[in-house]
Scaffold this motif. Structure first.
Motif, PDB file in Angstrom:
ATOM      1  N   ILE A   1     -44.289 -87.889  19.353  1.00 29.72           N
ATOM      2  CA  ILE A   1     -44.369 -86.609  20.064  1.00 29.72           C
ATOM      3  C   ILE A   1     -45.748 -86.001  19.870  1.00 29.72           C
ATOM      4  CG2 ILE A   1     -43.453 -84.272  20.154  1.00 29.72           C
ATOM      5  CD1 ILE A   1     -40.743 -85.383  19.483  1.00 29.72           C
ATOM      6  N   PHE A   2     -46.245 -86.051  18.644  1.00 28.30           N
ATOM      7  CA  PHE A   2     -47.547 -85.454  18.342  1.00 28.30           C
ATOM      8  C   PHE A   2     -48.654 -86.099  19.185  1.00 28.30           C
ATOM      9  CE2 PHE A   2     -51.522 -85.973  16.010  1.00 28.30           C
ATOM     10  CZ  PHE A   2     -51.897 -84.664  15.842  1.00 28.30           C
ATOM     11  N   THR A   3     -48.712 -87.421  19.156  1.00 30.61           N
ATOM     12  CA  THR A   3     -49.815 -88.111  19.830  1.00 30.61           C
ATOM     13  C   THR A   3     -49.785 -87.842  21.329  1.00 30.61           C
ATOM     14  OG1 THR A   3     -49.563 -89.827  18.179  1.00 30.61           O
ATOM     15  CG2 THR A   3     -50.958 -90.331  20.038  1.00 30.61           C
ATOM     16  N   LEU A   4     -48.587 -87.956  21.929  1.00 25.59           N
ATOM     17  CA  LEU A   4     -48.503 -87.790  23.377  1.00 25.59           C
ATOM     18  C   LEU A   4     -48.707 -86.335  23.791  1.00 25.59           C
ATOM     19  CD1 LEU A   4     -45.588 -90.268  23.941  1.00 25.59           C
ATOM     20  CD2 LEU A   4     -47.929 -90.545  24.700  1.00 25.59           C
TER      21      LEU A   4
ATOM     22  N   ILE B   1     -50.131 -69.832  24.769  1.00 26.55           N
ATOM     23  CA  ILE B   1     -48.753 -69.694  25.261  1.00 26.55           C
ATOM     24  C   ILE B   1     -48.711 -69.580  26.781  1.00 26.55           C
ATOM     25  CG2 ILE B   1     -46.740 -68.176  25.290  1.00 26.55           C
ATOM     26  CD1 ILE B   1     -47.257 -67.639  22.379  1.00 26.55           C
ATOM     27  N   GLN B   2     -49.667 -68.817  27.356  1.00 25.26           N
ATOM     28  CA  GLN B   2     -49.549 -68.543  28.786  1.00 25.26           C
ATOM     29  C   GLN B   2     -50.304 -69.526  29.673  1.00 25.26           C
ATOM     30  OE1 GLN B   2     -49.684 -64.511  29.991  1.00 25.26           O
ATOM     31  NE2 GLN B   2     -49.252 -63.761  27.964  1.00 25.26           N
ATOM     32  N   ILE B   3     -51.302 -70.180  29.143  1.00 29.92           N
ATOM     33  CA  ILE B   3     -52.103 -71.067  29.993  1.00 29.92           C
ATOM     34  C   ILE B   3     -51.984 -72.526  29.551  1.00 29.92           C
ATOM     35  CG2 ILE B   3     -54.407 -71.589  30.850  1.00 29.92           C
ATOM     36  CD1 ILE B   3     -53.327 -68.968  31.877  1.00 29.92           C
ATOM     37  N   ILE B   4     -52.334 -72.792  28.305  1.00 30.11           N
ATOM     38  CA  ILE B   4     -52.458 -74.188  27.880  1.00 30.11           C
ATOM     39  C   ILE B   4     -51.105 -74.893  27.898  1.00 30.11           C
ATOM     40  CG2 ILE B   4     -53.271 -75.716  26.062  1.00 30.11           C
ATOM     41  CD1 ILE B   4     -55.545 -74.097  26.894  1.00 30.11           C
ATOM     42  N   VAL B   5     -50.102 -74.289  27.258  1.00 34.60           N
ATOM     43  CA  VAL B   5     -48.807 -74.963  27.180  1.00 34.60           C
ATOM     44  C   VAL B   5     -48.152 -75.102  28.556  1.00 34.60           C
ATOM     45  CG1 VAL B   5     -46.479 -74.823  26.241  1.00 34.60           C
ATOM     46  CG2 VAL B   5     -48.434 -74.461  24.752  1.00 34.60           C
ATOM     47  N   PRO B   6     -48.119 -74.041  29.396  1.00 33.30           N
ATOM     48  CA  PRO B   6     -47.537 -74.257  30.727  1.00 33.30           C
ATOM     49  C   PRO B   6     -48.264 -75.344  31.517  1.00 33.30           C
ATOM     50  CG  PRO B   6     -47.782 -71.929  30.314  1.00 33.30           C
ATOM     51  CD  PRO B   6     -48.441 -72.618  29.174  1.00 33.30           C
ATOM     52  N   ALA B   7     -49.593 -75.381  31.396  1.00 34.83           N
ATOM     53  CA  ALA B   7     -50.335 -76.376  32.173  1.00 34.83           C
ATOM     54  C   ALA B   7     -50.041 -77.792  31.702  1.00 34.83           C
ATOM     55  CB  ALA B   7     -51.832 -76.102  32.086  1.00 34.83           C
TER      56      ALA B   7
ATOM     57  N   ALA C   1     -51.558 -84.683  26.191  1.00 36.44           N
ATOM     58  CA  ALA C   1     -51.262 -83.793  27.316  1.00 36.44           C
ATOM     59  C   ALA C   1     -52.079 -82.522  27.205  1.00 36.44           C
ATOM     60  CB  ALA C   1     -49.776 -83.475  27.355  1.00 36.44           C
ATOM     61  N   LEU C   2     -52.174 -81.968  25.993  1.00 33.66           N
ATOM     62  CA  LEU C   2     -52.942 -80.735  25.803  1.00 33.66           C
ATOM     63  C   LEU C   2     -54.425 -80.989  26.075  1.00 33.66           C
ATOM     64  CD1 LEU C   2     -51.245 -79.481  22.558  1.00 33.66           C
ATOM     65  CD2 LEU C   2     -51.204 -78.335  24.752  1.00 33.66           C
ATOM     66  N   ASN C   3     -54.864 -82.166  25.688  1.00 30.75           N
ATOM     67  CA  ASN C   3     -56.257 -82.525  25.872  1.00 30.75           C
ATOM     68  C   ASN C   3     -56.625 -82.617  27.349  1.00 30.75           C
ATOM     69  OD1 ASN C   3     -58.438 -82.808  24.327  1.00 30.75           O
ATOM     70  ND2 ASN C   3     -58.119 -84.957  23.807  1.00 30.75           N
TER      71      ASN C   3
ATOM     72  N   ALA D   1     -47.815 -79.152  15.693  1.00 31.27           N
ATOM     73  CA  ALA D   1     -48.978 -79.802  15.092  1.00 31.27           C
ATOM     74  C   ALA D   1     -49.991 -80.166  16.170  1.00 31.27           C
ATOM     75  CB  ALA D   1     -48.546 -81.048  14.333  1.00 31.27           C
ATOM     76  N   ALA D   2     -49.496 -80.623  17.319  1.00 35.07           N
ATOM     77  CA  ALA D   2     -50.401 -80.996  18.409  1.00 35.07           C
ATOM     78  C   ALA D   2     -51.183 -79.775  18.882  1.00 35.07           C
ATOM     79  CB  ALA D   2     -49.609 -81.605  19.562  1.00 35.07           C
TER      80      ALA D   2
END
Lengths: 533, 289
Positions: free
Chosen positions: A395-398, A426-432, A402-404, A314-315
């Motif tokens: 989990i969603f809020t935090l 998948i390759q940039i945003i989530v790993p970062a 983090a994604l922000n 959802a995040a």
């Protein structure tokens, strides 16, 4: 230069009349007020920690005494034999399970009428009956010994109570009354004599038991299908292993000595690694945290397994894909979940979810799901589902935060290189933002493990380590949790008793668990900030 | 306040460039033989562009020649970056943007057409951003990112591209021993050259540069400018810059924007030495902006 100038300048500077309260200037007051608020929280935390330790620490001394009397009064001796008898009971139970399976095979797959199927199982029943009766001599011995040991223990406890009474009288200065209190001196050696004298009787009973079992095993019937026969063979193997343990038990009984000291660490290990939480028992109380710990862990694990995909998914959607309108709708919705009182969720779990899950598990076309069908509507799964709901907002809020925090530049660079949305996520945003997401998950775990109401209402509250041989189906079994047991039993225990202290120890374990999880989460976040620079 | 004399600026610009004579001579030849030799790669006609209700670009018509460096200059907020981001449709990522009127054609293909694959377009039109933005991955992974997206997996091929791109971006000698160290551990100038190498690696035809040197110190800037000169032989470059000396030093043609309109577009030499429009003259001589 200034001093030589007109005195009006000086008086202008010094005339400023400062507001003072208890000799403090306004600045000091503000400082004290806000500093005081911070100080109070720190002091309260320190007090809670101190209180937990203070109340919990006595547990070890009491548990040590508890374990010593267990040995001195001969309870341990009797339990050797009782375990042997209990193991036999377990074998008998697996035999009756085998009968149910065979009956199902005959009536459902081979379509035989029930009466005929039961008739076909007559040989099996005779075998099972003999098998189960073989233990009788041993069992009667155990019940005799139980009485004797309990008697010794009671004497000891009465003596302890009297001692306490005398101490209280002495403390109150009533020496005369104290002198009148009779304290029976217990000579364990004398008391244990009749108990130990039963060893030849045990040998005899055990011999008869073993012979009987071997004789019965020779008459074991063959079962109709290879699958069932395989189970029968396994049962035979188990019985053989069981018979092989007899000499060891006998040896233990022979060498048992009530004087053998109980090592001091056992009071601790018996708690941390104890596999039984048994209280207010006529025989012997055990305070082992493992069943509760495993219960808490299993419920939290199920909750996380459900909450992590939901919360993180959802995040990601809200942060990366959703339009502004969707964001404005979804975010408050998810955050609102945390506003639901957990007791209301508990109601829902009992009345709706548990019922619905059980009904779902009864469908034959779902019988491939591990653990299905189940009959306990309150179990790990029900509690886990509801706890997942509670963990999702955290989990969603935090995770969204983090994604922000991932610089927009990363996203642009990825798109500019010809990546599509999914590849970029998948390759940039989530790993970062991975460390941020992991710490979000950890804090969700902290939220779940400390939750009380839902598990108290929905986890089933059976104090036992769930049967992990059921594989994934283990989640359909009821458990009790660390938080649940404190909430449930704290109101009923005698203040200062070992049970009371044991609950504090459980509280301490919870405290340290949460502390550890939070510390880990913060460390991960800190490292993440450094790596982004 | 520096009132720059265009001529002296030109001589100054040739100092850090290794081949000053070649730079000027190519400029001159390009000017002479512009009619037959130059090939129009990007063709923008009557473009209007909107952020929500406010119009950012007004009736822009501009042709960009292949294998040339074209500079877009103008004061802040004049729409030059917006135009640049139209060329690889990066504005799609911003909510509420739209093209009101006009066309952008690259090799005679309308890039805002319905059947255009944006992913494919962005592979052909690379971009380097104002602030260097290497991914928080290793240098090697940064460069191979675009290729991996395209499904290139063989290590030999990736290795070869990494070396070629880094050499092209004049970074190879500095990082060849630490290809698997994080790209964020490089200095600012190196990071920007890494971003250029990353853009080159997917072999685009056009490289868009959005103020690539604005966050760099003079030495790093000189290196990047030198690089732009070299890249011109293989790529078409469109560069947005605030730095007029930079535009003068490294571009062949310059477009001056003001308030969302294209004021003047001509040979760089003409813009700086003999501008046709008084506004352009005022801007390049530093009287406003």
């Amino acid at each position: 230069m200034a001093s030589s100038s007109t005195p009006t300048t000086i008086s202008f500077l010094s005339r400023k009349n400062r507001f003072r309260l208890f000799g403090l200037t306004l600045d000091d007051c503000i400082r004290t007020f806000f500093g005081g608020n911070a100080l109070i929280s720190v002091v309260v935390l320190a007090l809670i920690t101190f209180f937990l330790f203070k109340e919990g620490a006595h547990f070890f001394a009491q548990n040590d005494r508890n374990l010593r009397i267990y040995r001195q009064a001969g309870l341990e001796y009797v339990d050797f034999i009782r375990t042997q008898s209990d193991d036999h009971t377990a074998l008998t139970r697996s035999l009756s399970d085998l009968r149910v399976r065979t009956l199902n095979e005959l009536t459902q797959k081979q379509n035989r009428p029930l009466a005929e199927a039961n008739a076909a199982l007559a040989g099996f029943d005779a075998f099972a009956g003999q098998f189960s009766d073989a233990v009788d001599p041993l069992r009667s011995l155990v019940s005799d010994l139980t009485e004797q040991a309990t008697e010794i223990k009671t004497k000891f406890i009465v003596a302890g109570d009297k001692q306490e009474e005398r101490n209280q009288l002495l403390a109150a200065g009533k020496t005369a009354e104290a002198g009148r209190v009779q304290i029976a001196v217990i000579n364990f050696q004398e008391e244990l004599k009749p108990l130990l004298a039963t060893l030849p009787a045990y040998r005899e009973a055990n011999q008869a038991f073993a012979t009987q079992l071997k004789a019965v095993m020779a008459t074991a019937p063959t079962l109709p299908t290879p699958e069932l026969q395989g189970r029968m063979d396994k049962f035979k193997a188990h019985t053989r292993d069981y018979l092989a343990t007899f000499p060891a038990v006998e040896h233990k009984l022979e060498t048992w000595d009530y004087l053998k000291p109980v090592p001091f660490w056992q009071a601790f290990t018996a708690f941390i690694f104890g596999r039984e939480w048994l209280t207010a028992s006529f025989w012997q109380d055990w305070y082992g945290v493992i069943p509760l710990f495993v219960g808490s862990l299993m419920v939290s694990l199920v909750a996380l397994l459900l909450a992590v995909p939901l919360g993180v998914g959802a995040a990601i959607y809200v942060n990366q894909i959703a339009s502004l309108g969707e964001q404005r709708f979804i975010k408050p919705c998810i955050e609102f979940i945390s506003a639901i009182p957990s007791v209301v969720l508990g109601f829902f779990g009992i009345a709706v979810l548990g019922q619905a899950l059980r009904a779902l598990s009864q469908f034959t076309w779902l019988s491939w799901v591990p653990g299905f069908p189940f009959s306990e509507r309150l179990n790990i799964l029900t509690a886990g589902c509801l706890l997942a709901l509670l963990a999702v907002p955290t989990i969603f809020t935090l995770a969204e935060d983090a994604l922000n925090n991932v610089p927009r530049a990363f996203k642009e660079a990825s798109f500019a290189l010809g990546a599509n949305r999914l590849q970029t996520i998948i390759q940039i945003i989530v790993p970062a933002s991975l460390s941020g997401i992991i710490s979000a998950i950890l804090l969700g775990l902290g939220r779940v493990i400390g939750e009380t109401m839902v598990v108290l209402l929905c986890a089933g509250n059976r104090i036992a380590i769930p049967d992990f041989t059921a594989g994934l189906g283990v989640v359909t079994q009821p458990v009790h949790t660390m938080t649940g047991i404190i909430a449930q039993e704290m109101g009923e225990v005698v203040r200062g008793s070992i049970h009371y202290r044991a609950l504090f120890m459980v509280g301490l374990v919870l405290f340290f668990l949460s502390l550890g999880i939070n510390y880990l989460a913060q460390r991960i976040v800190r490292r993440y900030r450094l790596s982004i620079g | 306040m520096v009132i720059a004399d265009p001529l002296s600026m030109d001589t100054r610009s040739s100092v850090p460039t290794p081949r000053p004579t070649m730079g000027t001579s190519s400029l001159a030849t390009a000017g002479d033989s512009s009619a037959p030799a130059s090939e129009i790669l990007i063709d923008i006609e009557h473009l209007d562009f909107f952020y929500g209700a406010s119009q950012a670009l007004h009736d822009i018509t501009l042709q960009v020649e292949a294998k040339k460096a074209t500079a877009l200059i103008g004061p802040s907020g004049c729409g030059k970056s917006t135009l640049l981001r139209c060329l690889n449709r990066m504005n799609d990522l911003i909510d509420g943007t739209r093209i009101g009127r006009g066309t952008i054609k690259i090799r005679d293909v309308e890039i805002n057409g319905r059947d255009i694959d944006v992913i494919e377009l962005r592979k052909r039109v690379g971009m380097v951003f104002q602030k260097s933005n290497p991914f928080p991955k290793s240098i090697y992974e940064n460069i191979t990112y675009g290729l991996r997206l395209q499904g290139v997996k063989t290590k030999a091929q990736l290795d070869e591209v990494v070396e070629r791109s880094l050499r092209a971006a004049a970074l190879w000698d500095e990082v060849k021993d630490r290809l698997h160290a994080s790209g964020l551990g490089l200095s600012g100038g190196q990071q920007q050259r890494l971003c250029i190498a990353r853009a080159i690696a997917v072999e685009p035809e056009i490289i868009l540069m959005d103020e690539p040197c604005s966050a760099l110190d003079p030495i790093a800037t000189a290196k990047v400018e030198e690089l732009i000169h070299e890249l011109k032989t293989n790529f078409t470059i469109v560069i947005v810059t605030h730095n007029m000396q930079q535009a003068a030093r490294c571009s062949d043609r310059t477009a001056f924007f003001y308030m969302g309109r294209l004021v003047e577009y001509a040979e760089t030499r003409t813009i700086f030495m003999n501008p046709g429009n008084p506004q352009t003259e005022a801007y390049v001589s530093g009287r406003f902006g």
